[in-house]
Design a protein around this motif. Structure first.
Motif, PDB file in Angstrom:
ATOM      1  N   GLN A  59       0.816  -1.209   0.000  1.00 38.66           N
ATOM      2  CA  GLN A  59       0.000   0.000   0.000  1.00 38.66           C
ATOM      3  C   GLN A  59       0.857   1.268   0.000  1.00 38.66           C
ATOM      4  O   GLN A  59       0.598   2.189  -0.746  1.00 38.66           O
ATOM      5  CB  GLN A  59      -0.963   0.003   1.196  1.00 38.66           C
ATOM      6  CG  GLN A  59      -1.926   1.178   1.222  1.00 38.66           C
ATOM      7  CD  GLN A  59      -2.853   1.238   0.011  1.00 38.66           C
ATOM      8  OE1 GLN A  59      -3.216   0.223  -0.558  1.00 38.66           O
ATOM      9  NE2 GLN A  59      -3.229   2.439  -0.406  1.00 38.66           N
ATOM     10  N   ALA A  60       1.904   1.309   0.861  1.00 36.16           N
ATOM     11  CA  ALA A  60       2.715   2.524   0.982  1.00 36.16           C
ATOM     12  C   ALA A  60       4.210   2.295   0.778  1.00 36.16           C
ATOM     13  O   ALA A  60       4.958   3.247   0.636  1.00 36.16           O
ATOM     14  CB  ALA A  60       2.476   3.155   2.354  1.00 36.16           C
ATOM     15  N   GLY A  86      -0.925   3.129  -2.922  1.00 36.91           N
ATOM     16  CA  GLY A  86      -1.541   4.392  -2.501  1.00 36.91           C
ATOM     17  C   GLY A  86      -1.080   5.563  -3.342  1.00 36.91           C
ATOM     18  O   GLY A  86      -1.887   6.385  -3.792  1.00 36.91           O
ATOM     19  N   GLU A  87       0.227   5.638  -3.591  1.00 36.00           N
ATOM     20  CA  GLU A  87       0.749   6.723  -4.414  1.00 36.00           C
ATOM     21  C   GLU A  87       0.345   6.540  -5.872  1.00 36.00           C
ATOM     22  O   GLU A  87       0.034   7.504  -6.568  1.00 36.00           O
ATOM     23  CB  GLU A  87       2.274   6.806  -4.294  1.00 36.00           C
ATOM     24  CG  GLU A  87       2.826   8.025  -4.991  1.00 36.00           C
ATOM     25  CD  GLU A  87       4.292   8.278  -4.704  1.00 36.00           C
ATOM     26  OE1 GLU A  87       4.963   8.812  -5.595  1.00 36.00           O
ATOM     27  OE2 GLU A  87       4.769   7.933  -3.601  1.00 36.00           O
ATOM     28  N   TRP A  88       0.333   5.291  -6.351  1.00 40.86           N
ATOM     29  CA  TRP A  88      -0.101   4.995  -7.729  1.00 40.86           C
ATOM     30  C   TRP A  88      -1.506   5.573  -7.949  1.00 40.86           C
ATOM     31  O   TRP A  88      -1.764   6.263  -8.935  1.00 40.86           O
ATOM     32  CB  TRP A  88      -0.082   3.478  -7.933  1.00 40.86           C
ATOM     33  CG  TRP A  88      -0.574   3.003  -9.264  1.00 40.86           C
ATOM     34  CD1 TRP A  88      -1.878   2.748  -9.604  1.00 40.86           C
ATOM     35  CD2 TRP A  88       0.207   2.707 -10.429  1.00 40.86           C
ATOM     36  NE1 TRP A  88      -1.938   2.304 -10.919  1.00 40.86           N
ATOM     37  CE2 TRP A  88      -0.681   2.267 -11.439  1.00 40.86           C
ATOM     38  CE3 TRP A  88       1.575   2.745 -10.712  1.00 40.86           C
ATOM     39  CZ2 TRP A  88      -0.256   1.887 -12.707  1.00 40.86           C
ATOM     40  CZ3 TRP A  88       1.993   2.367 -11.977  1.00 40.86           C
ATOM     41  CH2 TRP A  88       1.089   1.944 -12.955  1.00 40.86           C
ATOM     42  N   ILE A  89      -2.411   5.298  -7.003  1.00 43.05           N
ATOM     43  CA  ILE A  89      -3.800   5.772  -7.111  1.00 43.05           C
ATOM     44  C   ILE A  89      -3.861   7.292  -6.976  1.00 43.05           C
ATOM     45  O   ILE A  89      -4.571   7.972  -7.720  1.00 43.05           O
ATOM     46  CB  ILE A  89      -4.687   5.062  -6.072  1.00 43.05           C
ATOM     47  CG1 ILE A  89      -4.816   3.570  -6.438  1.00 43.05           C
ATOM     48  CG2 ILE A  89      -6.057   5.738  -5.963  1.00 43.05           C
ATOM     49  CD1 ILE A  89      -5.453   2.716  -5.356  1.00 43.05           C
ATOM     50  N   ALA A  90      -3.081   7.852  -6.028  1.00 48.05           N
ATOM     51  CA  ALA A  90      -3.084   9.296  -5.800  1.00 48.05           C
ATOM     52  C   ALA A  90      -2.638  10.064  -7.037  1.00 48.05           C
ATOM     53  O   ALA A  90      -3.101  11.190  -7.278  1.00 48.05           O
ATOM     54  CB  ALA A  90      -2.191   9.640  -4.620  1.00 48.05           C
ATOM     55  N   LEU A  91      -1.761   9.465  -7.835  1.00 51.71           N
ATOM     56  CA  LEU A  91      -1.297  10.120  -9.060  1.00 51.71           C
ATOM     57  C   LEU A  91      -2.263   9.937 -10.225  1.00 51.71           C
ATOM     58  O   LEU A  91      -2.024  10.411 -11.325  1.00 51.71           O
ATOM     59  CB  LEU A  91       0.091   9.592  -9.437  1.00 51.71           C
ATOM     60  CG  LEU A  91       1.218  10.023  -8.492  1.00 51.71           C
ATOM     61  CD1 LEU A  91       2.513   9.295  -8.822  1.00 51.71           C
ATOM     62  CD2 LEU A  91       1.428  11.533  -8.554  1.00 51.71           C
ATOM     63  N   GLY A  92      -3.358   9.206  -9.986  1.00 51.09           N
ATOM     64  CA  GLY A  92      -4.393   9.047 -10.998  1.00 51.09           C
ATOM     65  C   GLY A  92      -4.116   7.969 -12.021  1.00 51.09           C
ATOM     66  O   GLY A  92      -4.745   7.924 -13.075  1.00 51.09           O
TER      67      GLY A  92
END
Length: 97
Positions: A59-60, A86-92
């Motif tokens: 996840q992180a 989490g970062e993958w998703i946050a970057l769209g």
């Protein structure tokens, strides 16, 4: 320990990706093509790991870093993905469910 960013992961071609999160986390959304081998069951599933180099994501980035360290000690060519799903998703970036 080798590591890459999620941006570098997105550019990579042909390198297997192992997601070590639990099945319920994986089901909520994962990097396309990632194979779920939960950290909690990895010890008995080592035979399922690729023979060649592969990347490891969680996840992180904490669990995957611990897994990469353990696998490197066993001779595997594993690379940690810093920032994780989490970062993958946050970057769209796209996810599979």
């Amino acid at each position: 320990m080798k590591s890459i960013t999620v941006q570098q992961l997105r550019e990579r071609q042909g390198v297997p990706l192992i997601d070590v999160r639990e099945p319920d986390e994986y089901a909520l959304g994962h990097v396309p093509g990632a194979v779920n081998l939960p950290m909690s069951t990895l010890g008995e599933r080592l035979h399922e790991l690729p023979d060649a180099a592969f990347d490891v994501i969680c996840q992180a980035g904490g669990r995957s870093a611990r897994v990469v360290q353990a696998l490197e000690a066993r001779g595997h060519d594993a690379t940690n993905v810093d920032g994780g799903t989490g970062e993958w998703i946050a970057l769209g970036f796209p996810v599979e469910r």
